[in-house]
Design a protein around this motif. Structure first.
Motif, short mmCIF file in Angstrom:
data_model
loop_
_atom_site.label_atom_id
_atom_site.label_comp_id
_atom_site.label_asym_id
_atom_site.label_seq_id
_atom_site.Cartn_x
_atom_site.Cartn_y
_atom_site.Cartn_z
N ILE A 103 -57.58 4.78 -28.49
CA ILE A 103 -56.92 5.71 -27.54
C ILE A 103 -56.69 5.32 -26.22
CG2 ILE A 103 -57.00 7.99 -26.61
CD1 ILE A 103 -56.61 7.82 -29.93
N LYS A 104 -55.49 4.92 -25.90
CA LYS A 104 -54.91 4.88 -24.34
C LYS A 104 -53.97 5.81 -23.79
CE LYS A 104 -54.52 -0.13 -26.15
NZ LYS A 104 -53.73 -1.19 -26.16
N ALA A 105 -53.89 5.61 -22.54
CA ALA A 105 -53.12 6.41 -21.71
C ALA A 105 -51.49 6.07 -22.00
CB ALA A 105 -53.28 6.47 -20.08
N ALA A 106 -50.84 7.23 -22.16
CA ALA A 106 -49.45 7.07 -22.85
C ALA A 106 -48.32 7.96 -22.08
CB ALA A 106 -49.32 7.13 -24.20
N LYS A 107 -47.30 7.63 -22.35
CA LYS A 107 -46.29 8.53 -22.06
C LYS A 107 -45.46 9.13 -23.21
CE LYS A 107 -44.32 8.11 -17.70
NZ LYS A 107 -43.63 7.49 -16.69
N LEU A 108 -45.35 10.26 -23.47
CA LEU A 108 -44.65 10.90 -24.60
C LEU A 108 -43.74 11.78 -24.06
CD1 LEU A 108 -47.82 12.11 -26.57
CD2 LEU A 108 -46.47 9.99 -26.91
N ARG A 109 -42.47 11.28 -24.29
CA ARG A 109 -41.17 12.03 -24.01
C ARG A 109 -41.18 12.33 -22.55
NH1 ARG A 109 -37.99 14.42 -28.05
NH2 ARG A 109 -38.12 13.26 -30.01
N GLY A 110 -41.83 11.25 -21.71
CA GLY A 110 -41.66 11.50 -20.33
C GLY A 110 -42.62 12.19 -19.53
N VAL A 111 -43.66 12.68 -20.35
CA VAL A 111 -44.97 13.60 -19.75
C VAL A 111 -46.14 12.60 -20.05
CG1 VAL A 111 -46.25 15.56 -20.07
CG2 VAL A 111 -43.90 15.50 -20.06
N GLU A 112 -47.05 12.20 -19.17
CA GLU A 112 -48.14 11.25 -19.23
C GLU A 112 -49.10 11.95 -20.14
OE1 GLU A 112 -48.14 8.27 -15.83
OE2 GLU A 112 -48.93 10.50 -15.12
N SER A 113 -49.78 11.43 -20.78
CA SER A 113 -51.24 11.93 -21.64
C SER A 113 -52.24 11.18 -21.74
CB SER A 113 -50.49 12.10 -23.17
OG SER A 113 -51.69 12.56 -24.09
N PHE A 114 -53.58 11.56 -21.38
CA PHE A 114 -54.56 11.04 -21.17
C PHE A 114 -55.73 11.27 -22.04
CE2 PHE A 114 -52.39 11.35 -17.22
CZ PHE A 114 -52.26 10.12 -16.56
N GLY A 115 -55.19 11.05 -23.34
CA GLY A 115 -56.48 11.34 -24.44
C GLY A 115 -55.58 11.87 -25.80
N MET A 116 -56.37 12.34 -26.64
CA MET A 116 -55.85 12.81 -27.76
C MET A 116 -56.61 14.01 -28.61
SD MET A 116 -55.29 10.56 -31.38
CE MET A 116 -54.93 11.33 -33.02
N LEU A 117 -56.26 14.81 -28.99
CA LEU A 117 -56.67 16.10 -29.60
C LEU A 117 -56.78 15.89 -30.96
CD1 LEU A 117 -55.38 19.23 -27.26
CD2 LEU A 117 -57.75 17.62 -26.95
N CYS A 118 -57.97 16.10 -31.71
CA CYS A 118 -58.00 15.42 -33.15
C CYS A 118 -57.93 16.59 -34.17
CB CYS A 118 -59.14 14.58 -33.05
SG CYS A 118 -59.24 13.08 -32.05
N SER A 119 -57.57 16.22 -35.42
CA SER A 119 -57.83 17.20 -36.40
C SER A 119 -59.08 16.54 -37.25
CB SER A 119 -56.47 16.86 -37.42
OG SER A 119 -56.40 15.73 -37.97
N ALA A 120 -59.34 17.09 -38.40
CA ALA A 120 -60.49 16.54 -39.22
C ALA A 120 -60.32 15.50 -39.72
CB ALA A 120 -61.06 17.71 -40.20
#
Length: 793
Positions: free
Chosen positions: A105-122
């Motif tokens: 998991i790395k910091a990323a920019k999704l559709r112009g918005v920064e994201s600092f992590g990931m919410l996970c499914s099972a």
């Protein structure tokens, strides 16, 4: 039996890792078939709480979430899960986390918005295949806690393979007792408190079949809330034991069964009528089970019934009409001991099985029922609320199992195991199983605990001593013994020698089952009363063979289906025949036989000769080669398996030793054999016998060879004529060989010409023509006198 290591360690916690624990169980006889983690390796995932969730400004399906992950400031994470909502707790993979599959998991920019992590499914965590949205976590989870700790994901699920004599290990309590006995680490059983009655409602219990159910307990639980769900920890333990969550009441009964080993059943009390009867099935009884199966129980089926009829198959499965549903508010809880003989095979007879029947038919602790019903009552009331009524118990003491003392001799145990034990050592070892151990002189006596049905004789205790002492601790000692070489008479060969001989003649050995189809016995042996198997491995393999022929024909058909064009096979094996006077197995003879089958071209296809089908005489030559020069005689017979005109019995030294011939046309058609194979079957004892070679000095003088043609009636067998010539036993006749049989022009229709090549030789001198002529006259005279032969002009 499948269970969670974490759950087991709440009972007993030895200083062993998962691998060592699995090895310990396997070496103690509880074979670990599988041990796998409940989740794959991943790191950097914590419990997060979605503080806020807003639509993504540039994407309809994305949301921008503010997530409290236990850090100084909330994280901004872009999420595409449809169920992401403020207030829910979910797994949150931080920047730098590694998910299953080495996904970082790395910091990323999704559709112009920064994201600092990931919410996970099972699914993204490898916990299950569920991928409908984020994995929702319970509200009491601590934000920032490692998700592996929160969900107990560093757990191992063990699957152990138990032998039928160890039903006591079909529970966590039983496995914990074993681990404690093997390691010496104390274990703690679940604390069970008696639940006092707060109302007086009850149902009377009548043991109408004490031989099937000598102990039955029941109590009424009122005002239970059926909509309540079992707590997550209970669901998790059930799931890791291979049982899905159904509803709080049923989940509790399953949980207690896994925990203590006592199956329970819950009825809807409002659907019951009158007293509870434990009885054998009556004529006219019908029941629809919880699995939807409707059946009419046979008279040997034990039932739980009320005044209106059956409620459940005792110890197997409950009925649909009295089962607990979401509308149930009053529960009748059952805890009973059913005799194994009353339950064994009942579920299989109706085409299904159940966890309860699996335990009851092997044997459940007959003292456990009150403890189990109290434990279940406590859990149900704690989860669903309600009030408990008085526990009604009926016991037929004289029908309960008895625990008789069993003793083991110290010297005998030491001899069998190969380790020198003292009485004190054996008492200490057996004391891990029960406190009722007494050393009596050179023996040790114990009273087996109520959950060990398998401890009945001295040998059982010796096995326990070896098991608890540790098989790996038993020293390896090579057996010492004097082996004398058995004599091998020169007049006999081994079966291996016959195998090599037939293999050299282009045959392949096959090994078929000794149990065969009944039709084979009827068709190939005319055996209308074969030896029948009480428990065949397959319904069609129901009788024992009295001939090897059926197996060879079956092998031929299998090869023909696979496009084989040439088959030459043989088998050596026992046959089984009813014989009232047989010994040493009274009533049955078990002769050893050798049989062969040839089908297709006589020789493999080649350019040097024309192809022709194998025939009677080809296989006859192979048979004669087995007998290493011993004279065989053949006479026409009628045999149920063989062609009426192409079958012969085989004689050796005036004894019938078998038969040879072509398969009957009826069976060629019935078994789709394309064309008729040629077969023989003879007694193995005759085939392995052989004459002891006797040295004779070769003659230094030349032989004389004469051809002799005799005309005999067509009914005279050529073999019989050859035997007569050989029985003349003239000293100068060294060999007589038949080389031609002729019918046709110059020979009367009812007669035939048989031609022989005769070799004459003397060991001391050269023969004269007059001596040979005289010998031929003797041969012709004998053939004429015995068989009406005439010298062909």
């Amino acid at each position: 039996m499948q269970f969670s290591e974490h759950w087991l360690r709440t009972f007993v916690n030895p200083a062993l890792d998962s691998s060592a624990l699995g090895h310990l169980l396997t070496m103690a006889g509880l074979e670990v078939e599988d041990a796998k983690g409940v989740a794959p390796a991943f790191s950097g995932v914590v419990v997060g709480k979605i503080v806020d969730a807003q639509p993504h400004p540039n994407a309809d399906r994305l949301r921008v979430c503010k997530v409290d992950a236990g850090l100084a400031e909330p994280l901004q994470i872009v999420c595409g899960a449809p169920n992401a909502a403020a207030g829910m707790k979910v797994p949150c993979a931080l920047v730098g986390a590694t998910l299953p599959g080495d996904f970082e998991i790395k910091a990323a920019k999704l559709r112009g918005v920064e994201s600092f992590g990931m919410l996970c499914s099972a699914r993204e965590l490898g916990i299950s295949d569920e991928n409908a949205g984020l994995l929702a976590l319970p509200d009491d989870f601590v934000v920032g806690q490692d998700i592996r700790t929160a969900l107990s994901l560093d757990d191992t699920v063990f699957t152990i393979k138990l032998t039928p004599n160890r039903p006591d290990c079909l529970s966590l309590l039983g496995v914990a007792r074993e681990v404690a006995a093997l390691t010496g680490v104390p274990f703690s059983a679940p604390a069970v408190r008696d639940v006092s009655a707060t109302h007086t409602e009850k149902r009377e219990v009548l043991l109408d079949a004490p031989d099937g159910c000598p102990r039955y307990l029941g109590r009424v639980l009122r005002n239970v809330d059926p909509t309540k769900q079992a707590p997550d920890w209970m669901k998790q333990r059930l799931e890791r034991c291979g049982i899905r969550s159904i509803g709080a009441v049923v989940d509790v009964t399953n949980y207690v069964m896994l925990e203590l080993g006592q199956p329970l059943h819950a009825f809807d009390n409002e659907r019951l009528s009158g007293d509870i009867h434990v009885r054998w099935s009556h004529s006219g009884d019908r029941i629809v089970l919880l699995n939807g199966q409707e059946l009419t129980p046979n008279p040997k089926t034990l039932l739980i019934a009320d005044e209106n009829g059956p409620l459940a198959l005792a110890g197997v499965m409950g009925g649909e009409a009295s089962g607990v549903t979401d509308a149930t508010s009053h529960v009748f809880l059952e805890s009973a001991f059913f005799q194994p003989d009353a339950i064994v095979g009942r579920a299989r007879a109706y085409g299904f099985t159940s966890d309860a029947s699996h335990r009851f038919e092997r044997g459940v602790d007959f003292t456990l029922q009150r403890q189990a019903i109290e434990r279940a009552t406590e859990l149900i009331l704690g989860i669903c609320g309600g009030e408990a009524g008085p526990t009604i118990e009926q016991v037929a003491d004289d029908a309960l199992p008895s625990r008789l003392p069993v003793s083991v001799r110290v010297a005998r145990a030491s001899q069998v195991i190969g380790v020198d034990f003292s009485a004190a050592q054996i008492a200490e070892i057996l004391g891990r199983l029960t406190s009722d151990v007494t050393a009596v002189g050179s023996s040790v006596e114990i009273v087996p605990p109520s959950y060990r049905f398998d401890l009945q004789i001295e040998e059982d205790l010796i096995e326990e001593i070896a098991r608890l002492h540790g098989y790996e601790a038993i020293p390896e000692k090579s057996p010492v013994g004097m082996l004398g070489m058995l004599p091998l008479p020169e007049s006999r060969r081994s079966a291996a020698a016959l195998r090599r001989l037939l293999a050299a003649r282009d045959f392949q050995e096959v090994i078929n089952y000794a149990f065969v189809e009944e039709a084979w016995e009827r068709d190939f042996s005319a055996n209308a009363d074969p030896i029948r198997l009480a428990n065949p491995i397959a319904s069609h393999l129901s009788v024992m063979r009295s001939s090897l022929l059926g197996g060879l024909v079956g092998t031929l058909t299998a090869n023909q289906r696979r496009r084989s064009s040439r088959v030459r096979i043989f088998e050596i094996g026992r046959c089984f025949i009813k014989d009232p006077e047989a010994q040493p197995v009274v009533g049955y003879r078990q002769p050893h036989r050798i049989a062969a089958l040839a089908w297709g071209p006589a020789d493999a296809e080649q350019w040097g000769q024309a192809s022709r089908k194998v025939d009677f005489f080809d296989l006859k030559a192979d048979l004669e080669a087995l007998f290493d020069g011993r004279a065989l005689a053949f006479a026409r017979i009628s045999h149920p398996a063989l062609h009426p005109g192409r079958a012969a019995e085989v004689r050796c030294d005036d004894r019938v030793i078998g038969y040879i011939g072509e398969i009957h046309p009826n069976w060629v058609q019935r078994y789709d054999l394309v064309s008729a194979p040629v077969v023989f079957e003879i007694d193995l004892d005759e085939a392995v016998s052989r004459p002891v070679p006797v040295f004779e000095a070769p003659s230094k003088f030349p032989p004389m060879v004469r051809d002799l043609a005799l005309v005999v009636p067509a009914s005279v067998a050529s073999g019989a004529l050859l035997d007569e010539l050989r029985m003349a036993a003239l000293p100068i006749v060294q060999a007589i060989e038949l080389f031609d049989v002729y019918h046709g022009k110059g020979i009367e229709p009812d007669r035939k010409s048989v031609a022989f090549r005769i070799r004459f030789q003397h060991t001391d001198r050269t023969l004269e023509d007059a001596e040979v002529d005289a010998a031929i006259e003797v041969l012709v005279g004998r053939a004429s006198e015995r068989l009406g032969a005439q010298l062909r002009s």
